[in-house]
Design a protein around this motif. Structure first.
Motif, mmCIF file in Angstrom:
data_model
loop_
_atom_site.group_PDB
_atom_site.id
_atom_site.type_symbol
_atom_site.label_atom_id
_atom_site.label_comp_id
_atom_site.label_asym_id
_atom_site.label_seq_id
_atom_site.Cartn_x
_atom_site.Cartn_y
_atom_site.Cartn_z
ATOM 1 N N PRO A 25 0.795 -1.231 0.000
ATOM 2 C CA PRO A 25 0.000 0.000 0.000
ATOM 3 C C PRO A 25 0.829 1.284 0.000
ATOM 4 O O PRO A 25 0.268 2.380 -0.031
ATOM 5 C CB PRO A 25 -0.822 -0.106 1.281
ATOM 6 C CG PRO A 25 -0.013 -0.966 2.188
ATOM 7 C CD PRO A 25 0.750 -1.912 1.297
ATOM 8 N N LEU A 26 2.150 1.162 0.029
ATOM 9 C CA LEU A 26 3.003 2.343 0.119
ATOM 10 C C LEU A 26 3.344 2.887 -1.266
ATOM 11 O O LEU A 26 3.180 2.213 -2.282
ATOM 12 C CB LEU A 26 4.286 2.016 0.878
ATOM 13 C CG LEU A 26 4.101 1.443 2.282
ATOM 14 C CD1 LEU A 26 5.447 1.213 2.939
ATOM 15 C CD2 LEU A 26 3.225 2.336 3.130
ATOM 16 N N THR A 27 3.874 4.087 -1.280
ATOM 17 C CA THR A 27 4.303 4.729 -2.505
ATOM 18 C C THR A 27 5.303 3.838 -3.237
ATOM 19 O O THR A 27 6.246 3.321 -2.626
ATOM 20 C CB THR A 27 4.962 6.088 -2.181
ATOM 21 O OG1 THR A 27 4.012 6.885 -1.465
ATOM 22 C CG2 THR A 27 5.397 6.811 -3.433
ATOM 23 N N ASP A 28 5.087 3.632 -4.524
ATOM 24 C CA ASP A 28 6.011 2.862 -5.350
ATOM 25 C C ASP A 28 7.259 3.720 -5.578
ATOM 26 O O ASP A 28 7.157 4.885 -5.957
ATOM 27 C CB ASP A 28 5.345 2.508 -6.676
ATOM 28 C CG ASP A 28 6.106 1.475 -7.454
ATOM 29 O OD1 ASP A 28 6.825 0.672 -6.836
ATOM 30 O OD2 ASP A 28 5.984 1.468 -8.696
ATOM 31 N N VAL A 150 16.762 8.840 1.299
ATOM 32 C CA VAL A 150 15.939 9.994 1.676
ATOM 33 C C VAL A 150 16.673 11.257 1.259
ATOM 34 O O VAL A 150 17.888 11.365 1.441
ATOM 35 C CB VAL A 150 15.670 10.001 3.204
ATOM 36 C CG1 VAL A 150 14.711 11.116 3.581
ATOM 37 C CG2 VAL A 150 15.125 8.648 3.670
ATOM 38 N N GLY A 151 15.943 12.226 0.745
ATOM 39 C CA GLY A 151 16.536 13.470 0.265
ATOM 40 C C GLY A 151 16.734 14.527 1.328
ATOM 41 O O GLY A 151 16.979 15.693 1.003
ATOM 42 N N GLU A 152 16.632 14.154 2.591
ATOM 43 C CA GLU A 152 16.805 15.100 3.695
ATOM 44 C C GLU A 152 17.122 14.342 4.974
ATOM 45 O O GLU A 152 16.971 13.128 5.034
ATOM 46 C CB GLU A 152 15.524 15.917 3.902
ATOM 47 C CG GLU A 152 14.323 15.063 4.296
ATOM 48 C CD GLU A 152 13.023 15.843 4.353
ATOM 49 O OE1 GLU A 152 12.670 16.304 5.455
ATOM 50 O OE2 GLU A 152 12.390 15.983 3.295
ATOM 51 N N GLU A 153 17.556 15.084 5.994
ATOM 52 C CA GLU A 153 17.636 14.494 7.326
ATOM 53 C C GLU A 153 16.223 14.509 7.889
ATOM 54 O O GLU A 153 15.510 15.498 7.770
ATOM 55 C CB GLU A 153 18.564 15.306 8.236
ATOM 56 C CG GLU A 153 20.008 14.997 8.031
ATOM 57 C CD GLU A 153 20.884 15.507 9.176
ATOM 58 O OE1 GLU A 153 20.355 15.854 10.262
ATOM 59 O OE2 GLU A 153 22.099 15.550 8.965
ATOM 60 N N LEU A 154 15.823 13.404 8.489
ATOM 61 C CA LEU A 154 14.485 13.317 9.064
ATOM 62 C C LEU A 154 14.493 13.877 10.470
ATOM 63 O O LEU A 154 15.375 13.569 11.279
ATOM 64 C CB LEU A 154 14.005 11.866 9.068
ATOM 65 C CG LEU A 154 13.821 11.253 7.676
ATOM 66 C CD1 LEU A 154 13.485 9.764 7.792
ATOM 67 C CD2 LEU A 154 12.746 11.989 6.894
ATOM 68 N N ASP A 155 13.509 14.698 10.772
ATOM 69 C CA ASP A 155 13.368 15.312 12.089
ATOM 70 C C ASP A 155 12.341 14.505 12.884
ATOM 71 O O ASP A 155 11.173 14.871 12.971
ATOM 72 C CB ASP A 155 12.933 16.768 11.945
ATOM 73 C CG ASP A 155 12.881 17.494 13.280
ATOM 74 O OD1 ASP A 155 13.516 17.019 14.243
ATOM 75 O OD2 ASP A 155 12.193 18.528 13.358
ATOM 76 N N ILE A 156 12.804 13.373 13.411
ATOM 77 C CA ILE A 156 11.944 12.481 14.184
ATOM 78 C C ILE A 156 12.596 12.287 15.543
ATOM 79 O O ILE A 156 13.773 11.940 15.629
ATOM 80 C CB ILE A 156 11.783 11.113 13.482
ATOM 81 C CG1 ILE A 156 11.155 11.298 12.094
ATOM 82 C CG2 ILE A 156 10.956 10.158 14.329
ATOM 83 C CD1 ILE A 156 11.153 10.034 11.259
ATOM 84 N N GLY A 166 8.279 4.823 9.491
ATOM 85 C CA GLY A 166 7.706 4.288 8.258
ATOM 86 C C GLY A 166 6.749 5.249 7.588
ATOM 87 O O GLY A 166 6.746 5.390 6.360
ATOM 88 N N PHE A 167 5.930 5.931 8.374
ATOM 89 C CA PHE A 167 5.004 6.933 7.835
ATOM 90 C C PHE A 167 5.781 8.042 7.125
ATOM 91 O O PHE A 167 5.456 8.424 6.002
ATOM 92 C CB PHE A 167 4.149 7.503 8.971
ATOM 93 C CG PHE A 167 3.159 8.535 8.521
ATOM 94 C CD1 PHE A 167 1.942 8.152 7.993
ATOM 95 C CD2 PHE A 167 3.445 9.883 8.638
ATOM 96 C CE1 PHE A 167 1.021 9.103 7.579
ATOM 97 C CE2 PHE A 167 2.536 10.839 8.228
ATOM 98 C CZ PHE A 167 1.311 10.450 7.692
ATOM 99 N N ASN A 168 6.831 8.545 7.765
ATOM 100 C CA ASN A 168 7.655 9.589 7.165
ATOM 101 C C ASN A 168 8.348 9.098 5.903
ATOM 102 O O ASN A 168 8.435 9.822 4.904
ATOM 103 C CB ASN A 168 8.679 10.108 8.167
ATOM 104 C CG ASN A 168 8.093 11.117 9.104
ATOM 105 O OD1 ASN A 168 8.119 12.302 8.842
ATOM 106 N ND2 ASN A 168 7.521 10.646 10.213
ATOM 107 N N PHE A 171 6.440 9.186 2.575
ATOM 108 C CA PHE A 171 6.309 10.477 1.909
ATOM 109 C C PHE A 171 7.634 11.121 1.526
ATOM 110 O O PHE A 171 7.671 12.000 0.671
ATOM 111 C CB PHE A 171 5.504 11.437 2.791
ATOM 112 C CG PHE A 171 4.105 10.953 3.023
ATOM 113 C CD1 PHE A 171 3.149 11.056 2.018
ATOM 114 C CD2 PHE A 171 3.747 10.352 4.212
ATOM 115 C CE1 PHE A 171 1.858 10.588 2.203
ATOM 116 C CE2 PHE A 171 2.468 9.879 4.423
ATOM 117 C CZ PHE A 171 1.513 9.994 3.416
ATOM 118 N N LYS A 172 8.733 10.685 2.158
ATOM 119 C CA LYS A 172 9.999 11.382 1.943
ATOM 120 C C LYS A 172 11.087 10.537 1.301
ATOM 121 O O LYS A 172 12.109 11.072 0.881
ATOM 122 C CB LYS A 172 10.501 11.952 3.272
ATOM 123 C CG LYS A 172 9.532 12.995 3.825
ATOM 124 C CD LYS A 172 9.984 13.567 5.130
ATOM 125 C CE LYS A 172 8.969 14.623 5.591
ATOM 126 N NZ LYS A 172 9.395 15.285 6.797
#
Length: 185
Positions: A25-28, A150-156, A166-168, A171-172
């Motif tokens: 179900p995730l983005t291909d 990932v095209g950025e550092e994730l702010d989690i 996984g949610f982030n 989308f990223k």
């Protein structure tokens, strides 16, 4: 299913395993090539990667697309007897110049991870890799080791769950690759 579609079916889709394809179900995303010196794609996991030993496997991957800033590595069991599977490992913000993790990088004190990487507690409540440990008699379980570019550092926040990661990533992330093994008790 046509032969053309069958060629694109992930190798971890197999009638031996009861769980769903958690990535369906995730983005291909474009594919990353992921490999391991510890086990071959689709093989039974070695003793060191099982629960109680908890040695994370060696993993390596192809470089992500242009603009990749970081990688995330996770290990997920979609066959766990829960409605949500079971997270065994989750690490993100691995620097873009790192395209492999050595055997044991997911140790409990996190000293095996590259500088800048952030680990989240998995469902075992361990910050490090928690080895494959399906319930006795439940049948074989898959362990999907996914690498995301990932095209950025994730702010989690490091107190968040792998589910939030996984949610982030849905989308990223700009590319994804999966290698998997299985275990049975």
């Amino acid at each position: 299913m046509s032969d053309n579609n069958a060629q694109h079916q992930p190798t971890y889709i197999d009638d031996r395993f009861p769980g769903p394809d958690p990535y369906a179900p995730l983005t291909d995303l474009p594919a990353l090539e992921v490999a391991s010196e510890t086990f071959a794609d689709g093989d039974r996991l070695p003793e060191d990667q099982l629960g109680g030993n908890d040695v994370s496997p060696q993993l390596s991957w192809s470089a992500g697309p242009e603009g990749t800033k970081t990688y995330a590595v996770t290990c997920f069991d979609p066959d766990a007897p829960t409605a949500s599977g079971y997270w065994h490992w989750a690490v993100f913000n691995i620097p873009a110049d790192v395209t492999s993790l050595p055997l044991g990088a997911g140790n409990e004190d996190l000293s095996g991870l590259p500088e800048g990487a952030v680990a989240l507690r998995g469902d075992s409540r361990s910050w490090g890799y928690y080895g494959a440990n399906p319930p006795a008699g439940h049948g074989p379980h898959r362990y999907l080791f996914a690498v995301h570019a990932v095209g950025e550092e994730l702010d989690i926040d490091d107190r968040q769950t792998p589910t939030v990661l996984g949610f982030n990533l849905n989308f990223k992330a700009t590319a994804r690759g999966i290698i998997w093994g299985w275990a049975e008790n």
